[in-house]
Write a protein that holds these residues in place. Structure first.
Motif, PDB file in Angstrom:
ATOM      1  N   ALA A  44     -23.203  -3.064 -11.845  1.00  0.00           N
ATOM      2  CA  ALA A  44     -22.840  -4.305 -12.448  1.00  0.00           C
ATOM      3  C   ALA A  44     -21.457  -4.011 -12.898  1.00  0.00           C
ATOM      4  O   ALA A  44     -20.631  -5.104 -13.031  1.00  0.00           O
ATOM      5  N   TYR A  45     -20.958  -3.031 -13.322  1.00  0.00           N
ATOM      6  CA  TYR A  45     -19.654  -2.618 -13.947  1.00  0.00           C
ATOM      7  C   TYR A  45     -18.782  -2.724 -12.834  1.00  0.00           C
ATOM      8  O   TYR A  45     -17.440  -2.886 -13.278  1.00  0.00           O
ATOM      9  N   SER A  46     -18.978  -2.927 -11.607  1.00  0.00           N
ATOM     10  CA  SER A  46     -17.992  -2.823 -10.461  1.00  0.00           C
ATOM     11  C   SER A  46     -17.560  -4.379 -10.303  1.00  0.00           C
ATOM     12  O   SER A  46     -16.532  -4.558  -9.511  1.00  0.00           O
ATOM     13  N   MET A  47     -18.014  -5.150 -11.013  1.00  0.00           N
ATOM     14  CA  MET A  47     -17.694  -6.786 -10.943  1.00  0.00           C
ATOM     15  C   MET A  47     -16.280  -6.658 -11.520  1.00  0.00           C
ATOM     16  O   MET A  47     -15.721  -6.250 -12.234  1.00  0.00           O
ATOM     17  N   ASP A  48     -15.230  -7.593 -10.535  1.00  0.00           N
ATOM     18  CA  ASP A  48     -14.038  -7.782 -10.777  1.00  0.00           C
ATOM     19  C   ASP A  48     -13.482  -8.004 -12.340  1.00  0.00           C
ATOM     20  O   ASP A  48     -12.491  -7.488 -12.805  1.00  0.00           O
ATOM     21  N   ILE A  49     -14.538  -8.757 -12.957  1.00  0.00           N
ATOM     22  CA  ILE A  49     -14.081  -9.144 -14.337  1.00  0.00           C
ATOM     23  C   ILE A  49     -13.989  -8.287 -15.220  1.00  0.00           C
ATOM     24  O   ILE A  49     -13.319  -8.236 -16.241  1.00  0.00           O
ATOM     25  N   TYR A  50     -14.752  -7.189 -14.929  1.00  0.00           N
ATOM     26  CA  TYR A  50     -14.849  -6.108 -16.148  1.00  0.00           C
ATOM     27  C   TYR A  50     -13.465  -5.092 -15.729  1.00  0.00           C
ATOM     28  O   TYR A  50     -13.144  -4.261 -16.430  1.00  0.00           O
ATOM     29  N   ALA A  51     -12.841  -5.429 -14.481  1.00  0.00           N
ATOM     30  CA  ALA A  51     -11.953  -4.707 -13.995  1.00  0.00           C
ATOM     31  C   ALA A  51     -11.852  -3.144 -14.097  1.00  0.00           C
ATOM     32  O   ALA A  51     -11.150  -2.338 -14.909  1.00  0.00           O
ATOM     33  N   VAL A  52     -13.135  -2.500 -13.694  1.00  0.00           N
ATOM     34  CA  VAL A  52     -13.430  -0.877 -13.957  1.00  0.00           C
ATOM     35  C   VAL A  52     -13.671  -0.451 -12.538  1.00  0.00           C
ATOM     36  O   VAL A  52     -14.243  -1.109 -11.518  1.00  0.00           O
ATOM     37  N   ASN A  53     -12.930   0.755 -12.284  1.00  0.00           N
ATOM     38  CA  ASN A  53     -13.166   1.359 -11.103  1.00  0.00           C
ATOM     39  C   ASN A  53     -14.224   2.252 -11.244  1.00  0.00           C
ATOM     40  O   ASN A  53     -14.497   3.476 -11.687  1.00  0.00           O
ATOM     41  N   VAL A  54     -15.399   1.733 -10.626  1.00  0.00           N
ATOM     42  CA  VAL A  54     -16.757   2.466 -10.798  1.00  0.00           C
ATOM     43  C   VAL A  54     -16.558   3.716 -10.397  1.00  0.00           C
ATOM     44  O   VAL A  54     -17.215   4.798 -10.718  1.00  0.00           O
ATOM     45  N   SER A  55     -16.153   4.087  -8.929  1.00  0.00           N
ATOM     46  CA  SER A  55     -16.120   5.362  -8.339  1.00  0.00           C
ATOM     47  C   SER A  55     -15.432   6.178  -9.264  1.00  0.00           C
ATOM     48  O   SER A  55     -15.625   7.281  -9.220  1.00  0.00           O
ATOM     49  N   GLU A  56     -14.205   5.882  -9.855  1.00  0.00           N
ATOM     50  CA  GLU A  56     -13.313   6.848 -10.611  1.00  0.00           C
ATOM     51  C   GLU A  56     -14.212   7.054 -11.833  1.00  0.00           C
ATOM     52  O   GLU A  56     -14.265   8.334 -11.977  1.00  0.00           O
ATOM     53  N   LEU A  57     -14.865   6.220 -12.313  1.00  0.00           N
ATOM     54  CA  LEU A  57     -15.708   6.400 -13.711  1.00  0.00           C
ATOM     55  C   LEU A  57     -16.616   7.427 -13.335  1.00  0.00           C
ATOM     56  O   LEU A  57     -16.896   8.442 -14.043  1.00  0.00           O
ATOM     57  N   GLN A  58     -17.539   7.217 -12.144  1.00  0.00           N
ATOM     58  CA  GLN A  58     -18.529   8.380 -11.675  1.00  0.00           C
ATOM     59  C   GLN A  58     -17.984   9.639 -11.450  1.00  0.00           C
ATOM     60  O   GLN A  58     -18.396  10.384 -11.875  1.00  0.00           O
ATOM     61  N   GLN A  59     -16.867   9.517 -10.912  1.00  0.00           N
ATOM     62  CA  GLN A  59     -16.272  10.976 -10.614  1.00  0.00           C
ATOM     63  C   GLN A  59     -15.750  11.729 -11.955  1.00  0.00           C
ATOM     64  O   GLN A  59     -16.016  12.922 -11.921  1.00  0.00           O
ATOM     65  N   GLU A  60     -15.227  10.768 -13.046  1.00  0.00           N
ATOM     66  CA  GLU A  60     -14.874  11.305 -14.339  1.00  0.00           C
ATOM     67  C   GLU A  60     -16.191  11.966 -15.078  1.00  0.00           C
ATOM     68  O   GLU A  60     -16.170  13.040 -15.304  1.00  0.00           O
ATOM     69  N   ALA A  61     -17.300  11.184 -14.672  1.00  0.00           N
ATOM     70  CA  ALA A  61     -18.759  11.732 -15.431  1.00  0.00           C
ATOM     71  C   ALA A  61     -19.114  12.833 -14.861  1.00  0.00           C
ATOM     72  O   ALA A  61     -19.466  13.728 -15.624  1.00  0.00           O
ATOM     73  N   ILE A  62     -19.037  13.032 -13.518  1.00  0.00           N
ATOM     74  CA  ILE A  62     -19.530  14.330 -12.805  1.00  0.00           C
ATOM     75  C   ILE A  62     -18.512  15.328 -13.316  1.00  0.00           C
ATOM     76  O   ILE A  62     -19.085  16.231 -13.620  1.00  0.00           O
ATOM     77  N   LYS A  63     -17.437  15.200 -13.235  1.00  0.00           N
ATOM     78  CA  LYS A  63     -16.332  16.289 -13.742  1.00  0.00           C
ATOM     79  C   LYS A  63     -16.786  16.788 -15.055  1.00  0.00           C
ATOM     80  O   LYS A  63     -16.800  17.840 -15.299  1.00  0.00           O
ATOM     81  N   PHE A  64     -16.758  15.876 -15.952  1.00  0.00           N
ATOM     82  CA  PHE A  64     -17.044  16.065 -17.361  1.00  0.00           C
ATOM     83  C   PHE A  64     -18.452  17.074 -17.577  1.00  0.00           C
ATOM     84  O   PHE A  64     -18.464  17.904 -18.045  1.00  0.00           O
ATOM     85  N   ALA A  65     -19.344  16.450 -16.916  1.00  0.00           N
ATOM     86  CA  ALA A  65     -20.545  17.343 -16.725  1.00  0.00           C
ATOM     87  C   ALA A  65     -20.551  18.491 -16.202  1.00  0.00           C
ATOM     88  O   ALA A  65     -20.951  19.628 -16.875  1.00  0.00           O
ATOM     89  N   GLU A  66     -19.780  18.795 -15.108  1.00  0.00           N
ATOM     90  CA  GLU A  66     -19.893  20.074 -14.454  1.00  0.00           C
ATOM     91  C   GLU A  66     -19.047  21.050 -15.300  1.00  0.00           C
ATOM     92  O   GLU A  66     -19.553  22.212 -15.679  1.00  0.00           O
TER      93      GLU A  66
END
Ligand code: AMP
Length: 144
Positions: A44-66
């Protein structure tokens, strides 16, 4: 008692108690594996109105957890190939990894929910259902 133990950690403060119990249970000659599962960032957050790059956010979350899990692994002198950061739904990922590794036991935290909260289920209950090895729950958090 157990040769190989998989410890599921949510990276919260509770993780320390879960890991300590698993380490005591495993003993010196046993192999301890750590797993943390990063949940997918909602589409849902990938909708343009939120202007969020989901794939970048996901990579950040994975990196942080790793990084966080690696640090925990280093503190416990657990070899890097026994530290697993996965992406998906926590319970099935934990169960699948336990099968792949052929562990003897999974150690997981449980808040011991009572009343209506039981209906919502917990990660521990979901892991228990369908598990083919022993599952040990470590009581964490406050009673409710
Ligand atoms: P919960 O019932 O979801 O609050 O989680 C209780 C326990 O499940 C935690 O103490 C962890 O042992 C495990 N757990 C919860 N979420 C995760 C996750 N994303 N990855 C690995 N283990 C988890």
């Amino acid at each position: 008692m157990y040769n190989t133990v998989l410890v599921a950690v949510d990276l919260s403060e509770d993780s320390k108690k879960v890991i300590k119990t698993a380490a005591d249970l495993a003993g010196e000659s046993s192999k301890l594996h750590l797993v943390h599962v990063v949940e997918p960032v909602a589409a849902a957050y990938s909708m343009d109105i939120y202007a969020v790059n989901v794939s970048e956010l996901q990579q950040e979350a994975i990196k942080f957890a790793e990084q966080k899990l690696e640090k925990i692994g280093q503190e416990l002198a657990i070899e890097p190939d026994r530290v697993h950061t996965l992406l998906g739904a926590p319970a099935p990922e934990i169960r699948n990894l336990a099968n792949e590794l052929g562990v003897d036991a999974i150690v997981i935290g449980s808040h011991g929910h009572s009343g209506w909260k039981i209906l919502l289920g917990s990660t521990a209950i979901k892991v228990l259902h369908g598990s083919t090895c022993d599952v040990m729950t470590v009581h964490v958090g406050k009673d409710d």
